[in-house]
Design a protein around this motif. Structure first.
Motif, mmCIF file in Angstrom:
data_model
loop_
_atom_site.group_PDB
_atom_site.id
_atom_site.type_symbol
_atom_site.label_atom_id
_atom_site.label_comp_id
_atom_site.label_asym_id
_atom_site.label_seq_id
_atom_site.Cartn_x
_atom_site.Cartn_y
_atom_site.Cartn_z
ATOM 1 N N PHE A 182 0.802 -1.223 0.000
ATOM 2 C CA PHE A 182 0.000 0.000 0.000
ATOM 3 C C PHE A 182 0.835 1.275 0.000
ATOM 4 N N LYS A 183 2.160 1.135 0.129
ATOM 5 C CA LYS A 183 2.983 2.351 0.073
ATOM 6 C C LYS A 183 4.431 1.976 -0.248
ATOM 7 N N MET A 184 5.054 2.737 -1.155
ATOM 8 C CA MET A 184 6.489 2.641 -1.399
ATOM 9 C C MET A 184 7.157 3.741 -0.585
ATOM 10 N N THR A 185 8.264 3.424 0.046
ATOM 11 C CA THR A 185 8.895 4.368 0.977
ATOM 12 C C THR A 185 10.291 4.774 0.515
ATOM 13 N N GLY A 186 10.465 4.950 -0.761
ATOM 14 C CA GLY A 186 11.786 5.319 -1.274
ATOM 15 C C GLY A 186 12.639 4.083 -1.474
ATOM 16 N N ASP A 187 13.302 3.632 -0.416
ATOM 17 C CA ASP A 187 14.126 2.426 -0.511
ATOM 18 C C ASP A 187 13.498 1.268 0.266
ATOM 19 N N GLY A 188 12.166 1.244 0.313
ATOM 20 C CA GLY A 188 11.461 0.169 0.996
ATOM 21 C C GLY A 188 9.988 0.176 0.621
ATOM 22 N N LEU A 189 9.218 -0.608 1.364
ATOM 23 C CA LEU A 189 7.778 -0.658 1.102
ATOM 24 C C LEU A 189 7.025 -1.044 2.364
ATOM 25 N N LEU A 190 5.726 -0.786 2.354
ATOM 26 C CA LEU A 190 4.809 -1.195 3.409
ATOM 27 C C LEU A 190 3.719 -2.048 2.771
ATOM 28 N N ALA A 191 3.422 -3.182 3.396
ATOM 29 C CA ALA A 191 2.403 -4.089 2.871
ATOM 30 C C ALA A 191 1.507 -4.551 4.002
ATOM 31 N N GLU A 192 0.296 -4.974 3.641
ATOM 32 C CA GLU A 192 -0.628 -5.507 4.641
ATOM 33 C C GLU A 192 -1.062 -6.911 4.254
#
Length: 244
Positions: free
Chosen positions: A55-65
């Motif tokens: 649900f979100k890309m954080t530059g050099d990472g990501l968030l998932a559910e």
């Protein structure tokens, strides 16, 4: 007043971040960005395979559910394994290492984005994870007990940035003891008492039990085989030798 229009729900959050990506980017920015995009795309594919959603890309990472904490942990394990496999055949400058944090908690929906304490805790768990490792909260740990073949190291209560309460965390390992419920490993009160009893008391207790068992056996034998009065028998006289 509280906003009753907020949509809240319980979900599992996976936070993934590349370690020291800024250093790699400083050496060759375009090469680093291309490598990052390829690796994060592979991670996103593994998230989807386990019925998760980035649900979100954080530059050099990501968030998932994920709907399931078990599936979130499985996805994290496969992502780290895929990253290790890719690094094994890559040059030193083309190796990416990850840290992953996983938390189960309440989130607030904002369109396709998710916010709230559960997301913040997952990010903080990622920050205290070992390089190439996975760090989970106790809420996730309780759901994977007995379901996954891996080890878990109890990190205890962790005080992390911008979280007002301590977070009980666990570090997952490929080997070691399987996650087990604290109740499953707690000794029975009788066993604990026996272990704490001095050796002398144990010997005395064992002797008393032995005496009682012998007495019971003797009583049983007596009831089954009662004794009778002994009759005295007179010995027959022997023939006296002839006298002269």
């Amino acid at each position: 007043m509280t906003d009753t229009n907020l949509v809240r729900r319980l979900t599992t959050i996976l936070a993934l971040d590349v370690v020291a990506f800024s250093t790699m980017s400083a050496r060759d920015e375009e090469r680093a960005l291309a490598l990052l995009a390829a690796r994060l795309d592979s991670a996103g594919a593994l998230v989807r395979q386990h019925r998760g959603r980035v649900f979100k890309m954080t530059g050099d990472g990501l968030l998932a559910e994920f709907a399931s904490p078990v599936e979130a942990v499985r996805a994290a394990l496969e992502i780290q394994e895929a990253m290790r496999s890719a690094n094994a055949t890559a040059q030193a400058d083309d190796q990416l290492t990850l840290r992953i944090g996983i938390n189960l908690g309440d989130v607030v929906e904002s369109g396709d984005d998710l916010m709230g304490d559960a997301v913040n805790v997952a990010v903080r768990l990622e920050a205290i994870s070992e390089i190439g490792g996975i760090c989970i909260s106790s809420s996730v740990y309780e759901h994977i007990i007995g379901k996954l073949m891996l080890g878990a190291e109890d990190l205890g209560e962790q005080h992390v940035k911008n979280i007002p309460r301590p977070i009980h965390a666990y570090r997952l390992t490929i080997d070691g003891a399987r996650p087990t419920s604290p109740l499953a490993t707690a000794p029975h009160p009788a066993h604990a008492a026996a272990r704490s009893m001095p050796r002398t008391r144990l010997l005395l207790a064992g002797g008393a039990v032995t005496v009682l068992l012998l007495a019971a056996l003797a009583g049983t034998f007596y009831l089954r085989h009662p004794t009778h009065p002994l009759s005295l028998q007179t010995a027959k006289p022997t023939d006296a030798p002839p006298t002269d």
